[in-house]
Design an enzyme around this catalytic site. Structure first.
Site, mmCIF file in Angstrom:
data_model
loop_
_atom_site.group_PDB
_atom_site.id
_atom_site.type_symbol
_atom_site.label_atom_id
_atom_site.label_comp_id
_atom_site.label_asym_id
_atom_site.label_seq_id
_atom_site.Cartn_x
_atom_site.Cartn_y
_atom_site.Cartn_z
ATOM 1 N N TYR A 112 0.816 -1.214 0.000
ATOM 2 C CA TYR A 112 0.000 0.000 0.000
ATOM 3 C C TYR A 112 0.850 1.264 0.000
ATOM 4 O O TYR A 112 0.406 2.316 -0.470
ATOM 5 C CB TYR A 112 -0.925 0.028 1.224
ATOM 6 N N LEU A 130 -10.338 -0.183 2.139
ATOM 7 C CA LEU A 130 -9.781 -1.105 3.119
ATOM 8 C C LEU A 130 -10.786 -1.362 4.239
ATOM 9 O O LEU A 130 -11.786 -0.649 4.375
ATOM 10 C CB LEU A 130 -8.498 -0.507 3.707
ATOM 11 N N HIS A 147 -8.840 2.604 7.884
ATOM 12 C CA HIS A 147 -9.118 3.826 7.137
ATOM 13 C C HIS A 147 -8.296 5.010 7.622
ATOM 14 O O HIS A 147 -7.644 5.716 6.829
ATOM 15 C CB HIS A 147 -10.610 4.171 7.219
ATOM 16 N N LYS A 165 -16.518 4.727 3.971
ATOM 17 C CA LYS A 165 -17.052 5.094 5.265
ATOM 18 C C LYS A 165 -16.977 3.909 6.219
ATOM 19 O O LYS A 165 -17.042 2.759 5.752
ATOM 20 C CB LYS A 165 -18.488 5.621 5.133
ATOM 21 N N ASP A 167 -20.579 -0.788 9.714
ATOM 22 C CA ASP A 167 -20.834 -1.161 8.325
ATOM 23 C C ASP A 167 -22.113 -0.543 7.782
ATOM 24 O O ASP A 167 -22.152 -0.101 6.629
ATOM 25 C CB ASP A 167 -20.902 -2.686 8.212
ATOM 26 N N TYR A 178 -33.716 -7.616 4.038
ATOM 27 C CA TYR A 178 -33.179 -6.380 3.468
ATOM 28 C C TYR A 178 -34.155 -5.220 3.650
ATOM 29 O O TYR A 178 -35.359 -5.346 3.376
ATOM 30 C CB TYR A 178 -32.884 -6.569 1.977
#
Length: 342
Positions: free
Chosen positions: A58, A74, A79, A97, A177, A237
């Protein structure tokens, strides 16, 4: 026309391969010059597909003078580290995010970007879909009267246990997440420098899981505006938000992850009558790439929502964990106090 922004992609996450790399390729505003992965075979494979260089470290693209900016797909726990490294190397940053998992890290990143005149952009795609601007126009025009409450939810079905979303060391969990989506939508209601206050939060961590799999949060948006957020990794969902007003309510389905060919339909309910407001399809990933290139060229300052979001996510995490740890056991109505005493 300005030359395309030369971008290096650090990481080969499934989301990057599915959404962002195709969006970069389709854009005249950016060109991918390097794909980096700690898996050399995967880096080489994507480099061939996109006609660019491969790197198995990286750090290598950060020292490359041909790289103007980096995109960081990532794991969340990485982050802040790599966004900071890129900014210190003089590169503009587009980061998935959340950009940081603490308010302190977010403040440091924003200060670093400002001091160096570099763009730091959090890749929240749904913000770039035109359906949300249409919603705000209807609210501003008084379609639902005075705004009283906001309710948002983003939940998805359970994935395999090996998925990084279930790894706490990589920043897994429902809040980091998915919770970021309803939270960022709530912040968008509150103007250019949003400062809502956390009222309370809950979290659920099933015995077999090492991370939270569901949660809720209640925020005070000021002047009595209630903001209720729900998110989960073990659900059917759901991707929606509703704005409740004094005379009606407005609902957006497929709010956060609509495909580019999806034609949104807003539901406006007033006096027992529901109107369906059709909108044109829009490509939020393509729009986000265009917006990032503009931020690079204008050396835009970091949005204040990056810091507000990080502070609130941290507060929600702490509050939800505290509630989870102190919650009393569920008592079956058929169980006597003597049974519980052991």
């Amino acid at each position: 026309m300005s030359r395309p922004v030369r971008i290096a992609v650090l990481g080969t996450a499934e989301f990057a391969r599915r959404r962002m790399l195709p969006a970069f390729r389709a854009s005249a505003d950016v060109t991918v010059v390097t794909v980096a992965s700690r898996d050399p075979a995967r880096a080489a494979e994507l480099a061939r597909e996109y006609g660019c260089r491969a790197a198995d470290d990286y750090a290598e693209p950060l020292a490359d003078a041909d790289v103007d900016a980096v995109y960081l797909p990532l794991p969340a726990s990485m982050h802040a580290e790599w966004a900071g490294a890129a900014l210190r190397a003089g590169k503009h940053v587009l980061v998935e995010k959340p950009a940081a998992m603490s308010g302190a890290d977010a403040a440091e990143l924003c200060a670093l970007a400002r001091s160096r005149g570099l763009a730091l952009v959090e890749n929240v795609l749904f913000l770039h879909h035109s359906q949300h601007r249409a919603v705000m126009r209807h609210v501003a025009d008084g379609a639902i009267g005075r705004l009283q409450a906001f309710d948002a939810a983003f939940t998805v079905p359970r994935r395999p246990a090996s998925d990084i979303r279930y790894d706490p060391a990589l920043g897994g969990g429902a809040l980091w997440d998915l919770g970021v989506y309803p939270l960022r939508a709530a912040l968008g209601l509150l103007g250019p420098d949003p400062r809502p206050r956390l009222v309370g939060a809950t979290a659920r961590r099933d015995p077999a899981d090492r991370v939270d799999t569901a949660g809720t949060a209640l925020l005070d948006g000021g002047d009595g505006l209630a903001l209720q957020l729900s998110y989960g990794l073990d659900h059917t969902y759901r991707s929606t938000y509703t704005l409740w007003g004094s005379t009606g309510r407005l609902t957006v389905d497929r709010a956060f992850t609509p495909p580019a060919d999806h034609e949104p339909v807003l539901r406006l309910e007033r006096a027992g009558v529901t109107a369906r407001l059709s909108l044109p399809a829009d490509d939020q990933a393509g729009n986000a790439v265009t917006a990032f290139a503009r931020a690079v060229r204008t050396r835009a300052r970091p949005a204040p929502e990056i810091l507000r979001q990080a502070e609130l996510l941290e507060a929600i995490s702490l509050a939800g964990t505290a509630v989870h740890r102190t919650a009393p056991p569920v008592r079956d109505s058929r169980t006597s106090p003597a049974d519980l005493a052991g």
